[in-house]
Design an enzyme around this catalytic site. Sequence first.
Site, short mmCIF file in Angstrom:
data_model
loop_
_atom_site.label_atom_id
_atom_site.label_comp_id
_atom_site.label_asym_id
_atom_site.label_seq_id
_atom_site.Cartn_x
_atom_site.Cartn_y
_atom_site.Cartn_z
N TYR A 12 -26.56 -4.28 -20.03
CA TYR A 12 -26.04 -4.35 -18.65
C TYR A 12 -26.37 -3.14 -17.81
O TYR A 12 -26.04 -3.10 -16.63
CB TYR A 12 -24.51 -4.55 -18.69
CG TYR A 12 -23.80 -3.50 -19.53
CD1 TYR A 12 -23.49 -2.26 -19.01
CD2 TYR A 12 -23.49 -3.76 -20.85
CE1 TYR A 12 -22.87 -1.29 -19.78
CE2 TYR A 12 -22.86 -2.81 -21.63
CZ TYR A 12 -22.56 -1.58 -21.10
OH TYR A 12 -21.94 -0.63 -21.88
N GLY A 13 -27.02 -2.12 -18.37
CA GLY A 13 -27.28 -0.90 -17.62
C GLY A 13 -28.69 -0.39 -17.81
O GLY A 13 -29.66 -1.06 -17.46
N LEU A 15 -30.54 -0.16 -20.29
CA LEU A 15 -31.39 -0.90 -21.22
C LEU A 15 -31.90 -2.21 -20.62
O LEU A 15 -32.64 -2.94 -21.27
CB LEU A 15 -30.66 -1.16 -22.54
CG LEU A 15 -30.32 0.09 -23.35
CD1 LEU A 15 -29.53 -0.29 -24.59
CD2 LEU A 15 -31.57 0.86 -23.72
N GLU A 79 -27.42 5.57 -26.73
CA GLU A 79 -26.11 5.12 -26.25
C GLU A 79 -24.95 5.96 -26.80
O GLU A 79 -23.80 5.63 -26.58
CB GLU A 79 -25.90 3.65 -26.62
CG GLU A 79 -26.82 2.70 -25.89
CD GLU A 79 -26.51 2.58 -24.41
OE1 GLU A 79 -25.39 2.94 -23.98
OE2 GLU A 79 -27.40 2.13 -23.67
#
Length: 131
Positions: A12-13, A15, A79
Amino acid sequence: MRVQAGDAFAVYGLLRAGESGFAQFGLENAFAPLGPCTLRGQLYDLGAYPGLVEGAGSVVGELFEVRDASVMPKVDAFEDYWPEDPARSRYVRRHVRLIEPDRDAWVYVWVLGLETARLIPSGDWFKRETA
């Protein structure tokens, strides 16, 4: 549980395709695109990156099939997810049920505080207006 080839992975970001993490790890070779997805939760702007917090709401993401799981330790480190030392982690990797499509996928979930974070009402990192 470990991520294996053939597993679904939702991002969602950073990646997402076109973002810095996607390019940094060569995910175009390691992940096969399956299309857009919607995750349960709320999305927060943490400064240079977002964090998904589980709960009510929806978050816009992209769904992939993992082709090469050997990339996962590097992605986990990016992450700040340390499976061998959870107390050191800022995110955890969880297997969750997506809203859309109706299937399970791996996703990184933010586990630290939200003191300076701002909610992204649209749930879309690409449209990161904040409340």
